[in-house]
Design a protein around this motif. Structure first.
Motif, short mmCIF file in Angstrom:
data_model
loop_
_atom_site.label_atom_id
_atom_site.label_comp_id
_atom_site.label_asym_id
_atom_site.label_seq_id
_atom_site.Cartn_x
_atom_site.Cartn_y
_atom_site.Cartn_z
N LEU A 95 0.59 -1.22 0.13
CA LEU A 95 0.02 -0.05 0.12
C LEU A 95 0.94 1.26 0.00
O LEU A 95 0.38 2.20 -0.65
CB LEU A 95 -0.89 -0.12 1.24
N LEU A 96 1.81 1.05 0.67
CA LEU A 96 2.89 2.34 0.76
C LEU A 96 3.35 2.53 -0.49
O LEU A 96 3.56 3.90 -1.06
CB LEU A 96 3.97 2.00 1.74
N LEU A 97 3.98 1.65 -1.21
CA LEU A 97 4.30 1.75 -2.72
C LEU A 97 3.55 2.47 -3.61
O LEU A 97 3.62 3.10 -4.48
CB LEU A 97 5.03 0.60 -3.11
N TYR A 98 2.14 1.74 -3.46
CA TYR A 98 1.05 2.19 -4.34
C TYR A 98 0.60 3.69 -4.06
O TYR A 98 0.49 4.34 -5.13
CB TYR A 98 -0.16 1.13 -4.17
N LEU A 103 -1.10 6.45 -6.52
CA LEU A 103 -2.04 7.29 -5.90
C LEU A 103 -1.66 8.80 -6.15
O LEU A 103 -2.42 9.63 -6.31
CB LEU A 103 -2.65 6.93 -4.74
N ALA A 104 -0.50 9.02 -5.45
CA ALA A 104 0.06 10.37 -5.59
C ALA A 104 0.06 11.13 -6.69
O ALA A 104 -0.43 12.24 -6.81
CB ALA A 104 1.56 10.54 -4.71
N PRO A 105 0.57 10.66 -7.81
CA PRO A 105 0.58 11.18 -8.97
C PRO A 105 -0.65 11.35 -9.58
O PRO A 105 -0.96 12.29 -10.51
CB PRO A 105 1.51 10.13 -9.92
N ALA A 106 -1.63 10.53 -9.43
CA ALA A 106 -3.16 10.43 -9.74
C ALA A 106 -3.61 11.73 -9.02
O ALA A 106 -4.67 12.56 -9.61
CB ALA A 106 -3.95 9.24 -9.70
N LEU A 107 -3.33 11.76 -7.74
CA LEU A 107 -4.06 13.00 -6.82
C LEU A 107 -3.51 14.50 -7.71
O LEU A 107 -4.13 15.33 -7.77
CB LEU A 107 -3.83 12.98 -5.46
N ALA A 134 3.79 8.86 2.53
CA ALA A 134 4.07 7.71 3.45
C ALA A 134 3.16 7.87 4.38
O ALA A 134 2.08 7.06 4.77
CB ALA A 134 5.53 7.87 4.17
N ILE A 135 2.60 9.08 5.05
CA ILE A 135 1.47 9.59 6.11
C ILE A 135 0.18 8.91 5.54
O ILE A 135 -0.53 8.40 6.20
CB ILE A 135 1.70 10.80 6.63
N LEU A 136 -0.04 9.56 4.21
CA LEU A 136 -1.23 9.17 3.74
C LEU A 136 -1.51 7.43 3.65
O LEU A 136 -2.40 7.17 3.93
CB LEU A 136 -1.15 9.68 2.14
N ALA A 137 -0.15 6.92 3.02
CA ALA A 137 -0.40 5.47 3.17
C ALA A 137 -0.68 4.69 4.69
O ALA A 137 -1.60 3.83 4.64
CB ALA A 137 0.68 5.04 2.41
N VAL A 208 11.70 3.03 2.95
CA VAL A 208 11.76 2.29 1.62
C VAL A 208 11.49 3.49 0.55
O VAL A 208 11.86 3.25 -0.24
CB VAL A 208 10.60 1.15 1.37
N LEU A 209 11.00 4.56 1.11
CA LEU A 209 10.71 5.88 0.13
C LEU A 209 11.93 6.66 0.34
O LEU A 209 11.96 8.03 -0.16
CB LEU A 209 9.46 6.58 0.51
N GLY A 210 12.90 6.43 1.35
CA GLY A 210 14.01 7.41 1.49
C GLY A 210 13.74 8.42 2.73
O GLY A 210 14.49 9.23 2.86
N VAL A 211 12.51 8.34 3.54
CA VAL A 211 12.14 9.11 4.49
C VAL A 211 13.12 8.92 5.69
O VAL A 211 13.31 7.99 6.09
CB VAL A 211 10.78 9.02 4.95
#
Length: 261
Positions: A95-98, A103-107, A134-137, A208-211
């Motif tokens: 879900l985090l990767l999705y 989802l983020a580019p779609a938003l 990441a918070i949204l996921a 995994v997102l580099g945060v």
């Protein structure tokens, strides 16, 4: 098996405290580990921020979904069931990767379309920070689990009390605020606290997102000094300190709620 009583002495807590003193003593007296601890402590703020914001938003959404699942409307109940069943079946990492890369580019695309209609300046995908992705996921993923916690807690209140309150002329909101929620919170708090502790641990997945949370700083530090044993010892110690402290705090809160009439 003898049931637990109030007279049980918390030997496990004594053992945990002793191990914590030994562990922190070893870390502070070792030059490499003490340096690692100073480095990783910078990521604690990010870990705490992600957890608090994500859990607060997930709780708000979860409460809304729980109320939908108990609604008299068939459509709302089915939407709530669809939401919880789908999201609970997706691993948090997936879900985090999705969310981060789909989802983020779609938003952002949806916002830019709306901005074009309103004459507002568009934004770029890179403007949607990885931290908030990441918070949204985590918010979306945990809201499904929290919704079930709230639903079970609300259902634990006897229907007769609700009917009696409505017969006295209380509105549905007053019944919820004065009758249902105060009683349901005793059932809700233990599993809700478990979800909060679980989110502290799952917040490590944002690495995994580099945060730059504790886990990501640990990975970067270990890659730089090649002292994997010492580095990941400190990473584990930091997470254990946070989760055990939270567990103790939540147990104390549960005990105080049980003492109330």
């Amino acid at each position: 098996m003898r049931p637990q009583t109030k007279k049980d002495f918390p030997w496990w807590l004594v053992a945990t405290g002793a191990l914590a003193l030994l562990a922190y003593g070893a870390v502070l007296t070792d030059e490499v580990q003490s340096q690692v601890l100073r480095t990783l402590s910078k990521g604690v703020q990010i870990t705490v921020f992600v957890t608090l914001v994500g859990f607060a938003l997930a709780s708000l959404i979860g409460m809304g979904v729980a109320l939908m699942s108990l609604s008299r409307s068939l459509i709302l109940r089915q939407i709530a069931r669809f939401y919880t069943e789908i999201l609970r079946g997706i691993p948090i990492l997936v879900l985090l990767l999705y969310v981060a890369f789909v989802l983020a580019p779609a938003l952002v695309a949806g916002w830019n379309w709306l901005a074009a209609q309103l004459g507002i300046e568009p934004i770029r995908v890179r403007d949607f920070s990885l931290l908030w992705r990441a918070i949204l996921a985590l918010t979306i993923g945990y809201s499904a689990f929290i919704a079930e916690v709230f639903r079970a807690g609300l259902l634990s209140v006897e229907e007769g009390q609700i009917e009696a309150a409505e017969a006295l002329g209380l509105s549905r909101f007053q019944v919820f605020r004065l009758i249902v929620l105060p009683q349901a919170i005793r059932t809700i708090l233990p599993p809700l606290g478990n979800d909060f502790v679980a989110m502290v641990k799952d917040s490590s997945l944002v690495s995994v997102l580099g945060v730059l949370d504790v886990t990501q700083l640990g990975k970067v530090t270990a890659a730089g000094n090649f002292r994997y044993f010492e580095t990941y010892n400190v990473v584990a110690l930091i997470y254990l300190t946070m989760t055990i402290s939270l567990s103790l705090l939540l147990r104390r809160l549960e005990a105080r709620l049980r003492e109330r009439p």
